[in-house]
Write an enzyme that holds these catalytic residues in place. Structure first.
Site, PDB file in Angstrom:
ATOM      1  N   CYS B 149      -3.076 -12.303  24.925  1.00  0.00           N
ATOM      2  CA  CYS B 149      -1.957 -10.934  25.039  1.00  0.00           C
ATOM      3  C   CYS B 149      -1.081 -10.793  23.669  1.00  0.00           C
ATOM      4  CB  CYS B 149      -1.196 -10.969  26.410  1.00  0.00           C
ATOM      5  SG  CYS B 149      -0.451  -9.533  27.055  1.00  0.00           S
ATOM      6  N   THR B 150       0.060 -10.451  23.916  1.00  0.00           N
ATOM      7  CA  THR B 150       1.138 -10.263  22.980  1.00  0.00           C
ATOM      8  C   THR B 150       1.416 -11.317  22.144  1.00  0.00           C
ATOM      9  OG1 THR B 150       2.712 -10.033  24.414  1.00  0.00           O
ATOM     10  CG2 THR B 150       1.932  -8.066  23.758  1.00  0.00           C
TER      11      THR B 150
END
Lengths: 273, 273
Positions: B149-150
């Protein structure tokens, strides 16, 4: 340490606010998705989700649906991680986390009562009268009584699946009939207000389905999008039917002692009914 | 409380032993799966995985791969949840958990360095020099430098994705080129020793793939089987391409302020290089 915990809580409350506007149906949408029985402008009553945590549970069983709920639910739903006390518990993969409610402080009226699975720790719960009594009491007034993985064996030991269709982790399904549940070999089973999921990762599918029932399909779809849930398993190995025999057999034979112990725990639970 | 924590640790060590014999390649198998460079009978050196935890991270980003690793890895791999200190941190869905190592006690030689994503808490890390310096130092000697993800935006802010192909959560991919990474629109991207996953649930696919690289395909398949990872998403909504526009647009517009802030944080990070 006290000061840092306070700072952490400030950070998480900011993050939660972002998530709620991301996944949730923000109330400033114009078109209200409130229940038709709730007069516009009045806040609907707070709903409570109680997710049991305990020594040796499998974190992913719980974190899957907990994330689906958090990314799709309205602000008027509160999630509780419940154990006997507020002392930290450690999962079967070594994550130590804090309950947010004890059996005593857990709300009595629940939208969802949820039990995650595990192995030795879960079988221990099938023999823990304090836990079984708590579950039976809260289940009486819960809208949905639910589990993922071997969590259904704990519900079953509490007598909560008698006469219900139910599932559990593929390796433990033979235990369900001993708890007078009707065994279903499926990833997701709904029978009246009992909803049971299969092993570990099934909790994500389970969580999104329950979110859709409670918040509508668009809310669940927003959560699925935020979670980027477009799975791409690297192997055909997610079920004993699809996995190579060389993979299934060692897992099955190493599960055998736990299955035997769960069968024994189920007989002991029935003797209590 | 001290006493209960000790009891919990006893329960979890029993559970871990069960898991290791379930998913792992037990050493009493007869046919050794040890590295060919390790003489039979000698223990291979302990390998370490460091997974960053921090206020506001998304639990599922980490618990997915952590479970895949735990259910497939040998006993000679140790998993660490690492933060600045051992004080508890709270995730973006309200789970409070304990780090098991601090930046100071985290082993220096890592098999895997891993950063999970989140939203406000993750962007804050892109500006946290103490965190970026820690990641840059451990990355130098890590076999794999990874994220879900981020989390890749934090690796990127530390300068660790310059000239590498990488992915991130679908809503944040436009930030990658600002960190001099080559943006790839995919769920899993491997470039030399940098391995990045897409949003949240991609961590399960990511974890199984890394387990296969490190432990062999059979070990990863056993983990997939134990996790019953045979996904059945209830909707076609896991990517902006497959989800209905009515679902994508509100999520995208609510993400917009975070994307703008992450772009700003990326520019600030580059100014530091």
């Amino acid at each position: 340490m006290r000061r840092r915990q306070i700072l952490d809580l400030a950070a998480v409350s900011a993050a939660l606010a972002t998530l709620q506007t991301l996944g949730g149906c923000a109330k400033d949408d114009g078109d209200s998705e409130q229940s038709p029985t709730t007069p516009r402008g009045e806040n609907p009553p707070m709903q409570h989700i109680a997710m049991l945590v305990y020594p040796g549970f499998t974190a992913l069983d719980l974190i899957g649906p907990q994330t689906a709920f958090a990314f799709s639910f309205l602000e008027d739903v509160q999630n509780h991680l419940v154990w006997k006390t507020l002392d930290p518990v450690t999962t079967d993969t070594g994550i130590t986390l804090h309950p947010t409610a004890s059996f005593e402080t857990c709300p009595e009226e629940l939208a969802i009562l949820f039990v995650p699975g595990g192995m030795a720790g879960t079988i221990a719960l099938m023999r823990d009268v304090e836990v079984l009594d708590f579950l039976a009491a809260r289940a009486e007034r819960a809208t949905y009584v639910t589990s993922v993985c071997t969590g259904s064996l704990v519900l079953g030991a509490a007598g909560l699946l008698r006469g219900y269709r139910a599932t559990t982790h593929w390796g433990m399904r033979e235990v369900l009939p001993l708890l007078e549940a009707e065994r279903v070999d499926a990833r997701y089973v709904e029978d009246r207000n009992r909803i049971t999921g299969g092993g570990v990762t099934s909790g994500i599918d389970f969580g999104l389905r329950i979110a859709a029932k409670m918040q509508g399909e668009e809310a669940a779809q927003r959560a699925q999008l935020v979670m980027e849930y477009d799975p791409d398993p690297p192997f055909q190995a997610g079920t004993p039917e699809s996995a190579p025999a060389a993979v299934v057999e060692p897992v099955r034979s190493r599960l055998a002692p736990s299955v035997a112990d769960a069968r024994l725990a189920a007989e002991q639970a029935r003797a209590r009914w």
